[in-house]
Scaffold this motif. Sequence first.
Motif, short mmCIF file in Angstrom:
data_model
loop_
_atom_site.label_atom_id
_atom_site.label_comp_id
_atom_site.label_asym_id
_atom_site.label_seq_id
_atom_site.Cartn_x
_atom_site.Cartn_y
_atom_site.Cartn_z
N ARG A 74 33.08 37.81 42.14
CA ARG A 74 32.89 37.38 43.33
C ARG A 74 31.74 36.66 43.72
O ARG A 74 30.48 37.14 43.21
N ASP A 146 38.06 36.33 42.58
CA ASP A 146 37.79 37.06 43.54
C ASP A 146 37.31 36.24 44.87
O ASP A 146 37.30 34.94 44.61
N THR A 189 48.88 37.36 44.82
CA THR A 189 48.56 38.72 45.76
C THR A 189 49.05 38.58 47.19
O THR A 189 49.60 39.65 47.65
N MET A 218 41.52 33.91 56.07
CA MET A 218 42.42 32.85 55.93
C MET A 218 42.17 32.33 54.48
O MET A 218 42.20 31.16 54.26
N VAL A 221 44.07 35.30 49.74
CA VAL A 221 45.21 36.43 50.16
C VAL A 221 45.80 36.26 51.56
O VAL A 221 47.00 36.30 51.92
N SER A 242 35.74 33.76 58.75
CA SER A 242 34.55 34.44 59.16
C SER A 242 34.13 34.05 60.40
O SER A 242 33.29 35.01 61.04
N ALA A 298 40.30 40.11 54.40
CA ALA A 298 38.99 39.40 54.17
C ALA A 298 37.91 40.36 53.62
O ALA A 298 37.92 40.15 52.35
N ASN A 321 40.05 44.74 49.85
CA ASN A 321 39.57 45.89 49.22
C ASN A 321 38.59 46.65 50.25
O ASN A 321 37.82 46.16 50.58
#
Length: 418
Positions: A74, A146, A189, A218, A221, A242, A298, A321
Amino acid sequence: MARNKSLRNTCERFVNDAFDLLDVPPEMRQMMRSPYREVRFELPLKRDDGTSSLFYGYRVQHNQSRGPFKGGLRYHPDVDLEHFIGLAEVMTWKTSLFDLPFGGAKGGINCNPRELSEIELETLTKQYVRRMLTLLGADRDIPAPDMGTGPKEMAWILDEFAHKGGFNPAVVTGKPCELGGAAGRLEATGFGVALMTAKAAIASGIEIEGATVAIQGMGNVGEYAARFLADRGARVVALTNSSCGLYKKTGLDVGNIFDEIHSGNNPKKTIDELTGDFDKISNEELLQLNVDILIPAAVSDVIHEDNVDKLQAKLIIEAANIPVSCSAVDILEERQIPIVPDILANSGGVTASYFEWVQNRQRCQWSRKKVMKKLEKRLDMVWNIVDTKASQEQLSYRQAAYAIALQRVVTATSFRGF
Ligand code: NAD
């Protein structure tokens, strides 16, 4: 960072519930929870304009009882070691639930990729690999995309490895297909999220055709979950990123919206640049919509005790997650709103990554049709196991999924000895 700490605590609560169900002894509980290795290292970067910046790289390797560590990379300015400890542990339970021969890991860099040039990003990514060279590898720890990373970064990782240890595509998954990536990995995913949503909708008495869906996120995933759900006839009424998002009561034209976003290529088009028949909506408004299905896709901890009472959705699918805090989970359970947990909802990606790793090791390439068929079969099988356990033992989907996942890791650890 308090938020990152709470992420770890949320995970701890879910795991402790499963330990109680399984009656796991205290010394084994401690082994299961404690990360095997936590690494933080400096990543100084000479910038294009001649200045320099100092970033930090992280990798948390949580458990390898069932196979090599596996987990995403990430790139986000807010990440720290605490952040990755919670996420690495979730990966251990995910790979176990889906019976993949991997353990769990997670890592990344505390950078904002949008503020770095292509050259700077490549330099930083390759430097990350050089620092981690002895700890990563096809039989040690296999990174994947990620948030903030994708096929491009995975290709750089492969390249840096090839310089040191020879060409081995199995050292990283989520690569471009031209370098041994699995066809279908990009959308896997979101495909899994849509499939699990359809299964959970049936179990909750919601007709997926015509069901109203709100999706926060958006990115990779969110986009593919929206596309596959629209294909199944669901009405995706809201999407946010965001900053803000889009809303249309009768359903957004998902295909057109994402095609237009990508027509901006690099950078992608922003919400403000989109044209079409929709209203603007904020992230908090999206969470509170009166929809059948809410999909946080998100970041973590977006549904918490301060906003959970305002939620009106009938079903929640955790595509991100740990998007729901444990206190919010308790309140939603009291209100009898089913939640499909992250380890069940968003594991299509790591399952496709496993198929990629298998192909790389065999030096072969499967067709997209074959990958998607195998993916659907595995997702179907795991849904049925979790759903059956949940209904037979009067458990939530989360309790059932965690109990299955933990049992496998506990058993593997016991066999190996410690
Ligand atoms: P991405 O970087 O492609 O997209 C993230 C999206 O979230 C963007 O639209 C961004 O604008 C939005 N976002 C960022 N901060 C936000 C905020 N505070 N509020 C609302 N929206 C915000 O990431 P992704 O790959 O789509 O991953 C999304 C989530 O799914 C993450 O939690 C990730 O860990 C999880 N996940 C991803 C994969 C995968 O294969 N990509 C697999 C499993 C789980």
